[in-house]
Design a protein around this motif. Structure first.
Motif, PDB file in Angstrom:
ATOM      1  N   VAL A  14      42.479  50.902  36.507  1.00 25.68           N
ATOM      2  CA  VAL A  14      41.309  51.191  37.342  1.00 25.68           C
ATOM      3  C   VAL A  14      41.408  50.456  38.675  1.00 25.68           C
ATOM      4  O   VAL A  14      42.014  49.388  38.768  1.00 25.68           O
ATOM      5  N   THR A  15      40.827  51.059  39.692  1.00 21.32           N
ATOM      6  CA  THR A  15      40.676  50.446  41.006  1.00 21.32           C
ATOM      7  C   THR A  15      39.200  50.519  41.373  1.00 21.32           C
ATOM      8  O   THR A  15      38.581  51.585  41.248  1.00 21.32           O
ATOM      9  N   PHE A  16      38.632  49.411  41.801  1.00 24.99           N
ATOM     10  CA  PHE A  16      37.206  49.355  42.095  1.00 24.99           C
ATOM     11  C   PHE A  16      36.949  49.514  43.580  1.00 24.99           C
ATOM     12  O   PHE A  16      37.702  49.013  44.422  1.00 24.99           O
ATOM     13  N   ILE A  17      35.853  50.233  43.897  1.00 26.10           N
ATOM     14  CA  ILE A  17      35.426  50.471  45.274  1.00 26.10           C
ATOM     15  C   ILE A  17      34.100  49.763  45.487  1.00 26.10           C
ATOM     16  O   ILE A  17      33.181  49.893  44.671  1.00 26.10           O
ATOM     17  N   ASP A  18      33.956  49.062  46.602  1.00 29.36           N
ATOM     18  CA  ASP A  18      32.749  48.290  46.881  1.00 29.36           C
ATOM     19  C   ASP A  18      31.532  49.186  47.066  1.00 29.36           C
ATOM     20  O   ASP A  18      31.632  50.399  47.265  1.00 29.36           O
ATOM     21  N   SER A  19      30.354  48.566  47.019  1.00 30.55           N
ATOM     22  CA  SER A  19      29.091  49.240  47.323  1.00 30.55           C
ATOM     23  C   SER A  19      28.869  49.283  48.827  1.00 30.55           C
ATOM     24  O   SER A  19      29.477  48.513  49.579  1.00 30.55           O
ATOM     25  N   ILE A 241      31.787  44.813  38.191  1.00 26.13           N
ATOM     26  CA  ILE A 241      32.777  44.862  37.118  1.00 26.13           C
ATOM     27  C   ILE A 241      34.034  44.079  37.487  1.00 26.13           C
ATOM     28  O   ILE A 241      34.712  43.527  36.607  1.00 26.13           O
ATOM     29  N   HIS A 242      34.358  43.988  38.785  1.00 29.02           N
ATOM     30  CA  HIS A 242      35.571  43.233  39.125  1.00 29.02           C
ATOM     31  C   HIS A 242      35.402  41.735  38.877  1.00 29.02           C
ATOM     32  O   HIS A 242      36.380  40.986  38.903  1.00 29.02           O
ATOM     33  N   TYR A 247      38.157  42.641  33.339  1.00 31.49           N
ATOM     34  CA  TYR A 247      38.828  43.367  34.415  1.00 31.49           C
ATOM     35  C   TYR A 247      39.377  42.427  35.494  1.00 31.49           C
ATOM     36  O   TYR A 247      39.600  42.842  36.622  1.00 31.49           O
ATOM     37  N   ALA A 248      39.590  41.190  35.118  1.00 30.67           N
ATOM     38  CA  ALA A 248      40.183  40.241  36.072  1.00 30.67           C
ATOM     39  C   ALA A 248      41.548  40.744  36.510  1.00 30.67           C
ATOM     40  O   ALA A 248      42.362  41.175  35.703  1.00 30.67           O
ATOM     41  N   GLY A 249      41.779  40.749  37.804  1.00 25.63           N
ATOM     42  CA  GLY A 249      43.070  41.175  38.324  1.00 25.63           C
ATOM     43  C   GLY A 249      43.169  42.651  38.632  1.00 25.63           C
ATOM     44  O   GLY A 249      44.190  43.102  39.154  1.00 25.63           O
ATOM     45  N   ALA A 250      42.122  43.435  38.334  1.00 23.79           N
ATOM     46  CA  ALA A 250      42.164  44.861  38.659  1.00 23.79           C
ATOM     47  C   ALA A 250      42.141  45.046  40.173  1.00 23.79           C
ATOM     48  O   ALA A 250      41.557  44.242  40.906  1.00 23.79           O
ATOM     49  N   ALA A 251      42.790  46.101  40.645  1.00 29.79           N
ATOM     50  CA  ALA A 251      42.811  46.381  42.081  1.00 29.79           C
ATOM     51  C   ALA A 251      41.410  46.722  42.562  1.00 29.79           C
ATOM     52  O   ALA A 251      40.594  47.261  41.813  1.00 29.79           O
TER      53      ALA A 251
END
Length: 277
Positions: A14-19, A241-242, A247-251
């Motif tokens: 997974v890659t997280f996108i900011d709000s 979630i990041h 999910y530590a270390g997820a992009a």
């Protein structure tokens, strides 16, 4: 966490996108940046999951435009946004597929479970097949795919159909509660209702405020403790979630906005069953 754990179950990365600050939902500019980066590397995602938070839609037009440019489908997680509108369109009707939740804390409930909707019938048919243990056609119980057992019972589905008839009333009451808080706090500097994006209807499923500790004279966590002492339940807004150990270390692309909202955001009692008193 329920929005992203299925990716781990499927073995995906997974890659997280900011709000963004305008809606507290996915930032379309950050998403476009992420897709451009992944396209350049030849690693476009299988899907973009847009989570509509607190009863408000993300800004879907630029999100759909960015995903359409690269042919990436959009899955709407509308668990918190049943009854929400985006430019007149209901949440969950804009992406290729969408999920809703009917958990006990949602705007209408069957006490548990949820609903899947899709633009294409074959997607619904496949999900229904998986939800009944992926039993192949025929008189024997034969299984060539791994399935699950997560469908609503007929009793709960019947409750849900009845609840849908009062959805507009529940939306109206949630909004009344949020605006009653807003008006009551109008003379308090440093306590601000979350943004109400101009492009749609915010159901205010949760009444969420931002605390400016310097102006209000109290930190968010101290405010939660003071409310608890008065037997008033409140909570921080969702932890990004990041920042979760799982999910530590997820992009990720950005994260500072979501972190700031988490540090300062507070959810107040919001149930439509609250009395005026």
């Amino acid at each position: 966490i329920a929005s992203v754990n299925p990716a781990l179950w499927l073995g995906a990365k997974v890659t997280f996108i900011d709000s963004d600050r305008a809606s507290w939902n996915m930032d379309p500019a950050r998403l476009a940046e992420a897709l451009e980066d992944r396209a350049r590397r030849g690693r476009l995602p299988k899907v973009v999951v847009v989570v509509h938070l607190y009863g408000q839609c993300a800004d879907m037009d630029p999100i759909l435009e960015a995903c359409g440019r690269y042919g990436v489908p959009v899955l709407e997680d509308a668990a918190e946004a049943l009854g929400t509108l985006y430019k007149g369109r209901p949440a969950g009707t804009m992406g290729a597929i969408a999920a809703f939740s009917f958990n006990g804390n949602k705007i209408i409930t069957t006490t548990g479970g949820g609903m899947l909707v899709a633009q294409r019938k074959e997607l619904v048919d496949k999900a229904r097949f998986w939800s009944t243990q992926a039993r192949d056609p025929g008189i024997a119980y034969e299984h060539t795919e791994m399935g699950y057992n997560y469908r609503l019972s007929n009793v709960l589905a019947g409750i849900g159909r009845g609840q849908l008839k009062v959805l507009a009333d529940r939306v109206r009451r949630r909004r009344e509660i949020a605006f009653a808080y807003r008006d009551a706090f109008a003379d308090l500097p440093g306590l601000e209702l979350m943004p109400q994006a101009e492009y749609g209807l915010h159901t205010n499923w949760l009444s969420v405020f931002l605390v400016d500790a310097e102006r209000l004279g109290v930190e968010r966590d101290a405010l939660i403790a003071a409310l608890e002492a008065a037997n008033i339940e409140s909570r921080p807004v969702w932890k990004p979630i990041h920042l979760q150990p799982l999910y530590a270390g997820a992009a990720r692309f950005g994260g500072e906005v979501a972190e700031d909202l988490f540090r300062r955001g507070i959810c107040l009692p919001s149930s439509s069953s609250l009395t005026a008193e």
